[in-house]
Design a protein around this motif. Structure first.
Motif, PDB file in Angstrom:
ATOM      1  N   GLU A  71       0.837  -1.207   0.000  1.00  0.00           N
ATOM      2  CA  GLU A  71       0.000   0.000   0.000  1.00  0.00           C
ATOM      3  C   GLU A  71       0.870   1.254   0.000  1.00  0.00           C
ATOM      4  OE1 GLU A  71      -3.215   2.346   2.840  1.00  0.00           O
ATOM      5  OE2 GLU A  71      -2.321   0.480   3.564  1.00  0.00           O
ATOM      6  N   CYS A  74       2.644   1.703  -3.419  1.00  0.00           N
ATOM      7  CA  CYS A  74       1.721   2.173  -4.465  1.00  0.00           C
ATOM      8  C   CYS A  74       1.382   3.639  -4.265  1.00  0.00           C
ATOM      9  CB  CYS A  74       0.453   1.325  -4.471  1.00  0.00           C
ATOM     10  SG  CYS A  74       0.693  -0.313  -5.182  1.00  0.00           S
ATOM     11  N   ARG A  75       1.099   4.020  -3.039  1.00  0.00           N
ATOM     12  CA  ARG A  75       0.737   5.418  -2.791  1.00  0.00           C
ATOM     13  C   ARG A  75       1.885   6.358  -3.124  1.00  0.00           C
ATOM     14  NH1 ARG A  75      -2.233   5.889   2.811  1.00  0.00           N
ATOM     15  NH2 ARG A  75      -1.806   8.063   2.357  1.00  0.00           N
ATOM     16  N   GLN A  79       0.215   5.277  -7.603  1.00  0.00           N
ATOM     17  CA  GLN A  79      -0.572   4.210  -8.206  1.00  0.00           C
ATOM     18  C   GLN A  79      -1.726   3.830  -7.278  1.00  0.00           C
ATOM     19  OE1 GLN A  79       0.057   2.933 -11.309  1.00  0.00           O
ATOM     20  NE2 GLN A  79       1.569   4.590 -11.360  1.00  0.00           N
ATOM     21  N   PRO A  80      -2.808   3.287  -7.823  1.00  0.00           N
ATOM     22  CA  PRO A  80      -3.900   2.830  -6.958  1.00  0.00           C
ATOM     23  C   PRO A  80      -3.450   1.641  -6.117  1.00  0.00           C
ATOM     24  CG  PRO A  80      -4.359   2.279  -9.257  1.00  0.00           C
ATOM     25  CD  PRO A  80      -3.097   3.096  -9.243  1.00  0.00           C
ATOM     26  N   THR A  81      -3.965   1.562  -4.920  1.00  0.00           N
ATOM     27  CA  THR A  81      -3.647   0.430  -4.052  1.00  0.00           C
ATOM     28  C   THR A  81      -4.636  -0.696  -4.319  1.00  0.00           C
ATOM     29  OG1 THR A  81      -5.013   1.270  -2.260  1.00  0.00           O
ATOM     30  CG2 THR A  81      -2.706   1.930  -2.258  1.00  0.00           C
ATOM     31  N   ALA A 137      -8.724  11.085  -1.819  1.00  0.00           N
ATOM     32  CA  ALA A 137      -9.944  10.266  -1.790  1.00  0.00           C
ATOM     33  C   ALA A 137     -10.317   9.863  -0.362  1.00  0.00           C
ATOM     34  CB  ALA A 137      -9.741   9.013  -2.641  1.00  0.00           C
TER      35      ALA A 137
END
Length: 166
Positions: A71, A74-75, A79-81, A137
């Protein structure tokens, strides 16, 4: 919404401890407890609605460290997790009931030690503003993720000290 969403809705408590050292310290605590599991009698410990064994506890520690490291990576890469949808704490596999030996402790020490080193390397030098930035988000800050991961000691504490000393 799944049954685990509420558990992740509440923000983890943070404090002024250095996030770089939180996960390595938690891994040290887990491995210290695991040393007492060498004499495990094969009976699971039933707590918090689950059966726990030494192998299950260490499996969950490793899974948790890896899931949240992915996680974080990616963050930081923008990038999306990919959320964990398995929730392996609710499952006790046949392999979880295997004897816990010196070889298992050595393997856990090596694997978890390397994961702790990855956290230390990844978090070293990160700007505090980045650690405390709330994702657009919503969700947890990186600091909150690291504090949450440091609670991985739960899995070792639920099995407990099996030497009878405490």
């Amino acid at each position: 919404m799944n049954q685990y969403a509420d558990a992740y809705a509440e923000l983890p408590a943070t404090d002024d401890r250095d996030p770089v050292e939180l996960v390595p310290a938690a891994v040290d605590e887990v491995l210290e407890m695991a040393e007492s599991w060498l004499g495990w009698d094969g009976r699971p410990v039933c707590r918090d609605g689950n059966a726990w064994t030494p192998h299950k506890a260490l499996r969950r520690v490793g899974d948790h460290l890896l899931d949240h490291l992915a996680e974080i990576e990616c963050r930081l890469a923008g990038q999306p997790t990919i959320p964990d949808r398995w929730h392996g704490r609710m499952v006790t596999t046949d392999a979880d009931f295997a004897r816990f030996t010196e070889v298992d402790l050595d393997e856990a020490t090596s694997r978890l030690g390397r994961l702790a080193a990855c956290y230390r390397a990844r978090l070293t030098g990160l700007d505090p503003d980045l650690l405390d930035r709330r994702p657009a988000a919503g969700g947890w800050t990186l600091r909150e993720v690291v504090h949450h991961v440091a609670n991985v000691t739960y899995y070792a504490r639920v099995v407990g000290d099996l030497t009878g000393a405490g």
